[in-house]
Enzyme design. Structure first.
Site, mmCIF file in Angstrom:
data_model
loop_
_atom_site.group_PDB
_atom_site.id
_atom_site.type_symbol
_atom_site.label_atom_id
_atom_site.label_comp_id
_atom_site.label_asym_id
_atom_site.label_seq_id
_atom_site.Cartn_x
_atom_site.Cartn_y
_atom_site.Cartn_z
ATOM 1 N N ASP A 181 -12.223 15.399 -30.971
ATOM 2 C CA ASP A 181 -11.360 15.672 -29.811
ATOM 3 C C ASP A 181 -11.881 14.929 -28.590
ATOM 4 O OD1 ASP A 181 -13.197 17.646 -28.121
ATOM 5 O OD2 ASP A 181 -13.378 18.212 -30.230
ATOM 6 N N ASP A 184 -12.539 16.647 -25.660
ATOM 7 C CA ASP A 184 -12.981 17.704 -24.765
ATOM 8 C C ASP A 184 -11.794 18.134 -23.892
ATOM 9 O OD1 ASP A 184 -15.252 19.379 -24.107
ATOM 10 O OD2 ASP A 184 -15.352 18.358 -22.190
#
Length: 291
Positions: free
Chosen positions: A209, A211
């Site tokens: 991802d 974040d």
């Protein structure tokens, strides 16, 4: 030279190591408490492997509940000389997108609930830690990633936060502004304890991802992480298999002496050492404390 034994700590999504041959489950007692799970010892090709799922099978342990000292202690007790840490991480760089593996070699420790050292009152030691990652092990990982055509980057800084909640937007923007590369919840104190135990250590951040900073993607959540975990887990197993196939039979001395980190680190005079703590340090520091 010591026989090389390759330890693998599996992070989120990696709770087993398919392909491991002649497998035996080994339960090792540690004076530091219970490790995350039983050890699975076997072989991949010519290389002896010891595997430990960091969160336990079924992901029963949060990052703050992992007994990092027990994990490193039991790996040391079964002879692990080289340790690869596989960890799910978020990225602060657009080019380090989900699916990329990053061999981070610097860490920022922002944890506060964990026991950070085997040493303490009654036996004090200060290990050199300016370079947390063993360079030869990192080089072998980079070669294995290249051979498997897995998207990757070599080098970088990983922030370790306490968790278990993900970052606030302000935290994410701050970390990105520092020029750091990754964020996760488990590299510390794992890397530091491995150094105290004189085990060569390398870190593989498996990006899932961005974040919370990425405006187009939006903030990270579990669904987003899990979406990328399965593909990353398959690539992680391929990486380990390739690394094991070409791994040396004997442990290569570490050029930054991570495998001799305690040589001049213990500062407490022998007559002032706490016998109870010294007894607990038998596996980790017995080499130097017995002198």
């Amino acid at each position: 030279m010591a026989k090389a034994v390759l330890g693998i700590i599996g992070g989120s999504g990696i709770y087993d190591l398919p392909g491991l041959e002649a497998v035996e489950e080994v339960r090792v007692a540690s004076p530091w408490g219970e490790p995350s799970d039983v050890l699975r010892r076997g072989r991949l090709g010519p290389t002896e492997i010891v595997f430990l799922p960091r969160h336990g099978r079924g992901h029963a342990l949060s990052p703050s509940d992992i007994n990092y000292r027990a994990n490193i202690d039991v790996l040391k007790r079964v002879g692990v000389t080289d340790l690869v840490s596989l960890s799910a991480v978020g990225s602060f760089k657009g080019e380090l997108s989900p699916g990329t593996f990053v061999l981070a070699d610097q860490f920022i420790d922002k944890t506060y609930l964990r026991q950070p050292s085997f040493f303490g009152k009654g036996c004090v030691a200060h290990v050199a830690f300016s370079h947390p990652v063993a360079p030869l092990l990192q080089k072998r990982l980079a070669a294995a990633l290249e051979a498997e055509a897995i998207p990757h980057a070599v080098g970088g800084t990983a922030v370790c936060m306490e968790g278990p909640a993900f970052s606030t937007l302000a935290e994410s923007l701050f970390h990105k502004a520092q020029g750091w590369d990754l964020i996760g919840m488990t590299s510390m104190p794992e890397a530091k304890l491995a150094r105290e135990a004189e085990i060569a250590y390398a870190f593989v951040g498996m990006v899932t991802d961005f974040d919370a900073w990425h405006e187009e993607v939006g903030p990270v959540d579990v669904a987003q992480v899990v979406h990328h975990l399965h593909a990353n887990a398959d690539k992680g197993r391929r990486l380990v298999a390739r690394l094991a196939r070409d791994f040396p039979a004997e442990h290569e001395p570490c050029p930054i002496h991570s495998d001799r980190a305690l040589e001049h680190a213990v500062i407490t005079a022998k007559e002032h050492r706490d016998p109870a703590l010294v007894a607990k340090l038998d596996a980790v520091a017995g080499r130097v404390l017995a002198r």
